[in-house]
Design a protein around this motif. Structure first.
Motif, mmCIF file in Angstrom:
data_model
loop_
_atom_site.group_PDB
_atom_site.id
_atom_site.type_symbol
_atom_site.label_atom_id
_atom_site.label_comp_id
_atom_site.label_asym_id
_atom_site.label_seq_id
_atom_site.Cartn_x
_atom_site.Cartn_y
_atom_site.Cartn_z
ATOM 1 N N PHE A 102 0.861 -1.309 0.185
ATOM 2 C CA PHE A 102 0.098 0.003 0.078
ATOM 3 C C PHE A 102 0.958 1.263 0.029
ATOM 4 O O PHE A 102 1.794 1.366 0.698
ATOM 5 N N MET A 103 0.400 2.139 -0.904
ATOM 6 C CA MET A 103 1.435 3.236 -0.842
ATOM 7 C C MET A 103 0.499 4.692 -0.977
ATOM 8 O O MET A 103 -0.212 4.916 -1.824
ATOM 9 N N PRO A 104 0.622 5.261 0.205
ATOM 10 C CA PRO A 104 -0.402 6.251 0.385
ATOM 11 C C PRO A 104 -0.183 7.696 -0.437
ATOM 12 O O PRO A 104 -0.999 8.219 -1.013
ATOM 13 N N THR A 105 1.139 7.557 -1.089
ATOM 14 C CA THR A 105 1.274 8.951 -2.123
ATOM 15 C C THR A 105 0.727 8.320 -3.268
ATOM 16 O O THR A 105 0.184 9.460 -4.112
ATOM 17 N N MET A 124 -4.719 23.694 -13.656
ATOM 18 C CA MET A 124 -5.149 22.477 -13.996
ATOM 19 C C MET A 124 -4.154 21.527 -14.506
ATOM 20 O O MET A 124 -3.992 20.496 -14.495
ATOM 21 N N ARG A 125 -3.033 22.465 -15.440
ATOM 22 C CA ARG A 125 -2.030 21.688 -16.163
ATOM 23 C C ARG A 125 -1.270 20.895 -14.845
ATOM 24 O O ARG A 125 -0.732 19.987 -14.880
ATOM 25 N N SER A 126 -0.748 21.912 -13.945
ATOM 26 C CA SER A 126 0.273 21.592 -12.797
ATOM 27 C C SER A 126 -0.551 20.506 -11.988
ATOM 28 O O SER A 126 0.267 19.453 -11.691
ATOM 29 N N LEU A 127 -1.704 20.640 -11.676
ATOM 30 C CA LEU A 127 -2.496 19.321 -11.039
ATOM 31 C C LEU A 127 -2.203 18.164 -11.982
ATOM 32 O O LEU A 127 -1.895 17.175 -11.247
ATOM 33 N N ARG A 128 -2.574 18.017 -13.042
ATOM 34 C CA ARG A 128 -2.497 16.983 -14.040
ATOM 35 C C ARG A 128 -0.913 16.567 -14.083
ATOM 36 O O ARG A 128 -0.823 15.267 -14.016
ATOM 37 N N GLU A 129 -0.052 17.178 -14.108
ATOM 38 C CA GLU A 129 1.441 16.883 -13.923
ATOM 39 C C GLU A 129 1.815 16.087 -12.725
ATOM 40 O O GLU A 129 2.448 15.158 -12.794
ATOM 41 N N LEU A 130 1.310 16.729 -11.688
ATOM 42 C CA LEU A 130 1.530 16.383 -10.054
ATOM 43 C C LEU A 130 0.967 15.020 -10.125
ATOM 44 O O LEU A 130 1.646 13.929 -9.441
ATOM 45 N N GLY A 131 -0.219 14.732 -10.629
ATOM 46 C CA GLY A 131 -0.881 13.366 -10.579
ATOM 47 C C GLY A 131 -0.119 12.380 -11.351
ATOM 48 O O GLY A 131 -0.389 11.162 -11.055
ATOM 49 N N GLN A 132 0.309 12.742 -12.581
ATOM 50 C CA GLN A 132 1.123 11.661 -13.340
ATOM 51 C C GLN A 132 2.689 11.564 -12.866
ATOM 52 O O GLN A 132 3.236 10.695 -13.483
ATOM 53 N N ALA A 133 3.205 12.306 -12.035
ATOM 54 C CA ALA A 133 4.469 12.262 -11.320
ATOM 55 C C ALA A 133 4.702 10.759 -10.912
ATOM 56 O O ALA A 133 3.632 10.224 -10.350
ATOM 57 N N ASP A 134 6.101 10.326 -10.826
ATOM 58 C CA ASP A 134 6.437 9.064 -10.123
ATOM 59 C C ASP A 134 6.201 9.380 -8.560
ATOM 60 O O ASP A 134 5.714 8.414 -8.034
ATOM 61 N N THR A 135 6.486 10.469 -8.085
ATOM 62 C CA THR A 135 6.374 11.048 -6.656
ATOM 63 C C THR A 135 5.423 12.028 -6.519
ATOM 64 O O THR A 135 5.599 12.958 -7.202
ATOM 65 N N PHE A 136 4.148 11.953 -5.606
ATOM 66 C CA PHE A 136 3.420 13.001 -5.553
ATOM 67 C C PHE A 136 3.956 13.779 -4.245
ATOM 68 O O PHE A 136 4.240 13.524 -3.335
ATOM 69 N N ASP A 137 3.578 15.316 -4.661
ATOM 70 C CA ASP A 137 4.003 16.141 -3.683
ATOM 71 C C ASP A 137 2.686 16.720 -3.346
ATOM 72 O O ASP A 137 2.253 17.737 -3.983
ATOM 73 N N PRO A 138 2.217 16.429 -2.063
ATOM 74 C CA PRO A 138 0.868 16.918 -1.423
ATOM 75 C C PRO A 138 1.047 18.357 -1.355
ATOM 76 O O PRO A 138 0.074 19.197 -1.599
#
Length: 163
Positions: free
Chosen positions: A3-6, A90-104
């Protein structure tokens, strides 16, 4: 697989972005009155042609059309700026959602920026509608009210059920 919370947060951020996109579009969904839409479309202005249907059939005079065009023109830059900010968030959120590591923290910042832009667009829309309604005659405002009542009746009213 562990399980990976990120990854869960990433999925939530992406889902929030997907849900927010139609809201941003509807918040900005206003346009010039009859006749004015073509001017805005040709010039590529921020209002576009959407949303002008609510004034259709009101038999606007040329003077009213000119006043409405001016109202929309005066708010054009602010609308453009907010749409641009929403698109960037929106672009930034999309990129963050697709990143290997998520930065909350970055996702929260982008989501806040998106919410701010959407809120400003909604406020601009309400201000514009109010200013346009002030240009209309009492009879034209009555037509709008009746149309709104019929429309809401067709949909069963807000929060209510159709009988």
């Amino acid at each position: 697989m562990t399980f990976m919370p990120t990854r869960t947060l990433s999925t939530l951020a992406l889902a929030a972005a997907i849900v927010a996109a139609p809201l941003a579009a509807s918040a900005a969904n206003t346009g010039p009155a009859d006749g004015g839409a073509r001017h805005f479309q040709k010039a590529g202005h921020a209002w576009g042609h959407h949303g002008d249907g609510w004034l259709r059939g009101l038999d606007l005079t040329q003077a009213q059309q000119d006043q409405i065009f001016k109202i929309r023109h005066d708010q054009e830059q602010a609308v453009y700026d907010q749409k641009k900010a929403a698109k960037e968030a929106m672009r930034s959120l999309r990129e963050l959602g697709q990143a290997d590591t998520f930065d909350p923290a970055k996702a929260k910042q982008a989501a806040d920026a998106l919410g701010q832009a959407q809120g400003q667009l909604a406020l601009l829309r309400a201000q514009t509608q109010s200013q346009i309604r002030a240009v209309l005659t009492p009879d034209q405002r009555q037509k709008l009210a009746e149309r709104h009542t019929r429309h809401m009746g067709d949909k069963g009213g807000k929060g209510g059920m159709k009988s």
